[in-house]
Design an enzyme around this catalytic site. Sequence first.
Site, PDB file in Angstrom:
ATOM      1  N   TYR A  85      -3.986   2.277   2.425  1.00  0.00           N
ATOM      2  CA  TYR A  85      -3.473   3.217   3.422  1.00  0.00           C
ATOM      3  C   TYR A  85      -2.551   4.194   2.708  1.00  0.00           C
ATOM      4  CZ  TYR A  85      -1.328   4.568   7.945  1.00  0.00           C
ATOM      5  OH  TYR A  85      -0.865   5.246   9.056  1.00  0.00           O
ATOM      6  N   LYS A 107      -7.723   4.836   3.998  1.00  0.00           N
ATOM      7  CA  LYS A 107      -7.399   5.817   5.037  1.00  0.00           C
ATOM      8  C   LYS A 107      -6.477   6.842   4.401  1.00  0.00           C
ATOM      9  CE  LYS A 107      -5.072   6.718   9.396  1.00  0.00           C
ATOM     10  NZ  LYS A 107      -4.040   6.302  10.353  1.00  0.00           N
TER      11      LYS A 107
END
Length: 314
Positions: free
Chosen positions: A148, A177
């Site tokens: 992330y 992400k």
Amino acid sequence: MSTTANSAPPPPGIYVPAVVFFYDNEELDVPSTQAHVLRLAKGGVTGILVQGSNGEAQHLSHDERKLTIRLARNILNGNGFEHVLVIAGTGGQSTKETKKLCMDAKEAGASHALVLTPAVWAPQMTKERILKFHRDVADASPIPTMIYNFPTVTAGLNLDSDIIGELGQHPNIVGTKLSCADVGKLHRLTSTLPPSKFATFPGSSAVFLQGLVSGSAGVIGALPNVAPKAHVELYRLYKAGKLKEAEKLQALLGHADWELQKLGSIAGIKAVVSKHFGYGNTNVRGPLTPRDLNAAGAAATAKLEELIALEKSL
């Protein structure tokens, strides 16, 4: 190492970092939180991200984090949405805590873990320490992990494509992400790591279509909290080769996403959702404060209102 040979990325599609709702005393509002997950599933999303930044992960205790994962999984299973994934945000400020959160996520029903890089000691997070942290977590995690990258919430730490690409070689690290919304970085990753092994998602609806053109696996973004069906529609248009129509819808998503950011994102989502969809409220946990849409004025939500009208027509 708990890595298995079948560590696979989440399938391509629309993923939403779902907000959680609270009562006035800041305790979890379970019915509203479940109603939200259910509306998103009915809207056609591929998966729910529990404890993304929009889920106020850092505002929840370990027990609450585990509970909200289980609530999401149970409400999905109980309503015929067993196929909808639950991904859990498991970032902690130490390797030990992050490993524990990955174990909790597995026990509560998550299929994948999204791991934020620790940033309390940002100047000491060298490339070597970042690589070691994510590899150590992936070695110990009973479910596949994803990187992330969100500089806004990690004291400016911004992992480049070299670091993420190196991490992508780990057998239990299966995606990322990119909330940095860097399409160039995304394209470097999609053209280096095979999609069967590594899913690269933009973290913003503002670059949803741009990401798809660059080989992304879809999107993991805040705006599907408001309009999941509209995102599914854009994905359908792109897959059908209807680029002009997709571009027009992307423009609306980009404007609406910008309005949502200016409303304070988490507080803005709750204010918009509770106003338009019949559940929830505007409560957030301090130090965040609720957002009053009336005080913001109609001009502040013009594109969001247009998007919601489209959402309700789909």
